[in-house]
Design an enzyme around this catalytic site. Structure first.
Site, PDB file in Angstrom:
ATOM      1  N   SER A  61       0.843  -1.213   0.000  1.00 33.29           N
ATOM      2  CA  SER A  61       0.000   0.000   0.000  1.00 33.29           C
ATOM      3  C   SER A  61       0.863   1.243   0.000  1.00 33.29           C
ATOM      4  CB  SER A  61      -0.873   0.061   1.252  1.00 33.29           C
ATOM      5  OG  SER A  61      -1.964  -0.762   1.128  1.00 33.29           O
ATOM      6  N   ARG A 116       0.017   8.410   5.466  1.00 29.48           N
ATOM      7  CA  ARG A 116      -0.954   7.662   6.287  1.00 29.48           C
ATOM      8  C   ARG A 116      -2.368   8.226   6.137  1.00 29.48           C
ATOM      9  NH1 ARG A 116       1.562   3.588   9.477  1.00 29.48           N
ATOM     10  NH2 ARG A 116      -0.488   2.932  10.212  1.00 29.48           N
ATOM     11  N   HIS A 121      -3.492   6.741   2.940  1.00 31.83           N
ATOM     12  CA  HIS A 121      -3.693   5.305   3.167  1.00 31.83           C
ATOM     13  C   HIS A 121      -5.061   5.042   3.807  1.00 31.83           C
ATOM     14  CE1 HIS A 121      -2.686   1.564   5.612  1.00 31.83           C
ATOM     15  NE2 HIS A 121      -2.479   1.164   4.374  1.00 31.83           N
TER      16      HIS A 121
END
Ligand SMILES: C/C1=C2N=C(/C=C3N=C(/C(C)=C4\N[C@@](C)([C@@H]5N=C1[C@](C)(CCC(=O)O)[C@H]5CC(=O)O)[C@@](C)(CC(=O)O)[C@@H]4CCC(=O)O)[C@@](C)(CC(=O)O)[C@@H]\3CCC(=O)O)C(C)(C)[C@@H]/2CCC(=O)O
Length: 209
Positions: free
Chosen positions: A16, A39, A42
């Site tokens: 990812s 993040r 993500h």
């Protein structure tokens, strides 16, 4: 019937992050900001959200230092609080959400506001030096700015201000940038949410990917 898919959690995370780094426009962030931006992306599944992420100067350093010094994390919603990975926290930091406190409905009625905003009245004692995480409620972010604008107000160490939605979300985040009562990160516009906000805190808490 069986399917071929990745079943190793660490490998899924690695893939990812590699996909995000290959596809997202990250070059305007410094190394520390990039870790937080990755993040946030993500958690949302949207590489294009990178264009709307805005950090004010010193946000990552201030947030990390506060967490390392044991600052509490004040969250507007239980969803944000639940998303914070406790094992990443450097000082076993308290993660606090006052939304479910039994005093909040009466406070909201008395103040004529949402429960999310009223719940911040119970933060006052803990706000100085805290890390604030607002990921759901625009009214909570507006109320935070009102509290921090009062004479002699406490000063949080850092603010993650990423509420989501169609009513007040974009406006509250622009107001945070303009007032800048502490170093902060926002996601401009309607996009945001508890998952992105918890992810930003998790990135601050530990550099481990
Ligand atoms: C207007 C509100 C909005 N809520 C949004 C999105 C989500 N909210 C979820 C849940 C479960 C909760 N939202 C409350 C915070 C609740 N939501 C509101 C309020 C009515 C007002 C907030 C505001 O405008 O600033 C708010 C209630 C209040 O009086 O403050 C929640 C407390 C409601 C409840 O269950 O009692 C609750 C939070 C629970 C918790 O975690 O502590 C959603 C999961 C919606 C769903 O159930 O489908 C979702 C989560 C989004 C996220 O990522 O956090 C919006 C979109 C933010 C919206 C505000 C703006 C708008 O345009 O409508």
């Amino acid at each position: 019937m069986s399917y071929t898919y990745e079943t190793n959690g660490d490998a899924i995370y690695r893939q990812s992050f590699a996909i995000i780094r290959a596809e997202a426009q990250l070059d305007r962030f410094d190394r520390d900001e990039e870790i937080v931006a990755v993040r946030i992306i993500h958690a949302s599944g949207m590489v294009e959200v990178a264009a709307d992420i805005v950090f004010t100067s010193g946000f990552v350093a201030a947030g990390r230092a506060a967490l390392q010094a044991g600052a509490p994390i004040l969250c507007d919603a239980q969803m944000v609080a639940n998303g914070v990975t406790r094992k990443r926290l450097p000082a076993d930091n308290e993660v606090i959400c006052t939304l479910g406190d039994p005093r909040v409905p009466a406070l909201a009625a008395q103040l004529g506001t949402t429960r999310s905003a009223a719940a911040l009245e119970l933060w006052r004692e803990r706000l100085d030096g805290a890390v604030v995480a607002i990921g759901n409620a625009p009214t909570a972010l507006f109320r935070l700015l009102e509290i921090l604008g009062e004479p002699g107000a406490p000063r949080p160490a850092a603010i993650v201000g990423i509420p989501v939605g169609f009513v007040g979300a974009a406006e509250s985040k622009e107001a945070l940038l303009e007032a800048a009562p502490a170093p902060c990160v926002i996601v401009r516009g309607r996009r945001g949410g508890s998952a992105m906000t918890a992810a930003a805190i998790n990135a601050l808490a530990s550099e481990v990917e």
